[in-house]
Scaffold this motif. Structure first.
Motif, short mmCIF file in Angstrom:
data_model
loop_
_atom_site.label_atom_id
_atom_site.label_comp_id
_atom_site.label_asym_id
_atom_site.label_seq_id
_atom_site.Cartn_x
_atom_site.Cartn_y
_atom_site.Cartn_z
N GLY A 221 28.91 44.86 50.56
CA GLY A 221 29.85 45.96 50.71
C GLY A 221 31.05 45.87 49.78
N VAL A 222 31.46 44.67 49.43
CA VAL A 222 32.64 44.51 48.57
C VAL A 222 32.39 45.01 47.15
N THR A 223 31.13 45.21 46.80
CA THR A 223 30.81 45.68 45.44
C THR A 223 30.65 47.20 45.37
N MET A 251 27.52 47.80 59.70
CA MET A 251 26.52 47.46 60.70
C MET A 251 27.21 46.98 61.97
N PRO A 252 26.79 47.45 63.14
CA PRO A 252 27.43 47.01 64.38
C PRO A 252 27.10 45.55 64.70
N ASP A 253 27.99 44.93 65.43
CA ASP A 253 27.75 43.56 65.92
C ASP A 253 27.01 43.69 67.24
N ALA A 254 25.71 43.96 67.14
CA ALA A 254 24.91 44.27 68.32
C ALA A 254 23.57 43.56 68.24
N GLY A 263 27.69 43.03 62.07
CA GLY A 263 29.10 43.12 61.77
C GLY A 263 29.43 43.14 60.29
N GLN A 264 28.42 43.28 59.43
CA GLN A 264 28.62 43.26 57.99
C GLN A 264 28.66 44.67 57.41
N ALA A 344 39.15 53.94 56.86
CA ALA A 344 38.79 54.56 58.12
C ALA A 344 37.92 53.66 59.00
N THR A 345 37.49 52.54 58.48
CA THR A 345 36.62 51.64 59.25
C THR A 345 37.26 51.17 60.55
#
Length: 459
Positions: A221-223, A251-254, A263-264, A344-345
């Motif tokens: 995601g950082v890229t 991605m949810p932490d689920a 969570g990523q 907005a995250t």
């Protein structure tokens, strides 16, 4: 609207006449029958009906006239846009014809057929249809609403592929609409949605495409800013046979998410190319060589596997969404959009997609044959917050204000109706002249305004 014994009597009579079904509030299957695909939209129609044939549709329309109710058609519930109060909701699932005419390169497709059902029928023919990203969407609903296809840069917006429409109009008459029988109505049906009658069958063009290549490429995601910049450079010089979809997802932490991904945040570029794997890989080389991907799932595939490219969810869920049409993607615009997503995250934003336009989508010679015409812009942008917890309160301003700021001064209020979000109508897709022409056609074919579309005309 208050329902009276007159309404109940009319529905009792309709249930006796129909070979299909009538489901009313209070019945055991009511909530399932009335549900939209976006579970955040609470549809409360007067009844849900499932006709088995054209005669059933005629009975439904007569009941609507008798009760003063409208009729709205939703094959699967995508594009739902209101509570449907005072409305009979019609599900055309029984209209399931799929007939492929290989030599003539066209297909007959029933109004209840989903892309995931239809596309496998093209396997082995060397032909494709102008399908979108999600196999759970109905062919008819998608095409009548304009349709930005994986193949639209190559062959134009998908509504242009409609050759003929068979529909039952508001008076109960079965019509076959073609460029010869009623060119004005066909122009309106190519992008005007479900405003003009109950569609039973479409005939659509098919196109030769013996080789397909593509898939999903995932990056950290950082890229995202760098990925978007490189992907934009690729698409600006690529042939029209290449289509990309740029994305960001939290991605949810689920438990249902694979543990390494929980969570990523990931960036992605989804790819469809009409041509060989070697040619497709060469086009993508600047992207995958410039930024090492987490996973590169591109490969040769068949038309029946098209839904695997974007791998979008096919199960209904609740969401709050937003969209915009970018006329300017130069400089830092795409990076600003990515930064807006990150801002907005914390408010709960889940995903962002950017679809490059251009190619045949921008050809103005299509305007004479379809209201969806051409779209002279560079990207459509879509964002959504998936509602994982129904008790959580999401603030649309906090979700979408960073994106509004990122695209300010760089958008146009024109789009393909399939990209319209909750609360929007055709006035958010088309200009005044097209809206006036649609309204005139609506008055001609449905003077009592019995047919209600998900995306209505301005009052």
């Amino acid at each position: 609207m208050t329902f009276t014994s007159h309404h109940e009597s009319a529905f009792d009579e309709l249930a006796e006449l129909l070979d299909g079904t009538v489901i009313r509030p209070g019945q055991a299957t009511w909530d399932e029958a009335r549900a939209a695909w976006n579970l955040a939209i609470d549809q409360q129609p007067a009844a849900v009906v499932t006709p088995n044939h054209v005669e059933d549709i005629g009975h439904i329309l007569k009941a609507a006239h008798a009760t003063g109710l409208d009729v709205s058609v939703q094959p699967r519930g995508h594009g739902a846009n209101g509570d449907l109060a005072g409305c009979i909701l019609l599900r055309p699932t029984a209209f399931d014809e799929v007939t492929i005419h290989v030599e003539e390169r066209y297909a007959r497709v029933g109004a209840g057929v989903l892309w995931g059902t239809f596309l496998p029928s093209l396997e082995g023919t060397g032909l494709i249809a102008l399908a979108g990203t999600n196999p759970d969407v109905s062919v008819a609903g998608y095409l009548l609403s304009g349709g930005h296809s994986w193949f639209s840069r190559w062959k134009g917006l998908a509504a242009h592929s409609i050759r003929a429409v068979e529909l039952v109009d508001a008076s109960g008459e079965l019509r076959r609409v073609t460029a010869e029988s009623d060119p004005e109505l066909l122009w309106a049906l190519r992008g005007g949605g479900g405003l003009f009658g109950v569609v039973t069958t479409l005939e659509i063009d098919l196109f030769e495409a013996p080789d397909l290549f593509g898939g999903k490429i995932i990056f950290p995601g950082v890229t995202a800013e760098a990925v978007f910049e490189l992907a934009d450079a690729v698409i600006r010089t690529a042939p029209d046979e290449l289509s990309l979809l740029l994305g960001l997802i939290n991605m949810p932490d689920a438990p249902f998410v694979p543990e390494p991904m929980r969570g990523q945040t990931f960036a992605s570029v989804d790819v469809v190319f009409v041509g060989s794997a070697a040619a497709g890989a060469a086009l993508l080389a600047p992207l995958v060589n410039g930024i090492p991907p987490v996973a590169n799932m591109t490969r040769p595939f068949t038309i029946g596997q098209l839904g695997e490219v974007a791998a979008e969810p096919t199960d209904p869920s609740g969401a709050i969404d937003w969209s915009a049409t970018l006329t300017d993607a130069s400089g830092s615009v795409l990076a600003d959009v990515a930064a807006g997503f990150r801002a907005a995250t914390p408010a709960g934003l889940t995903l962002l997609t950017l679809r490059p336009l251009g190619g045949a989508i921008a050809r103005s010679d299509r305007d004479a044959t379809a209201v969806v015409g051409h779209l002279d812009a560079q990207y459509t942008v879509f964002a959504a917050a998936i509602i994982m917890d129904p008790t959580a309160a999401l603030d649309p301003d906090a979700l979408f204000e960073p994106l509004d700021e990122a695209v300010a001064g760089r958008t146009v209020q024109l789009t393909v109706p399939t990209f319209l979000t909750h609360g929007q109508g055709l006035a958010d897709a088309y200009g005044e002249a097209d809206l006036a022409r649609l309204a005139e056609i609506k008055r001609r074919v449905d003077p009592h305004d019995v047919i209600r579309s998900n995306r209505g005309l301005p009052a």
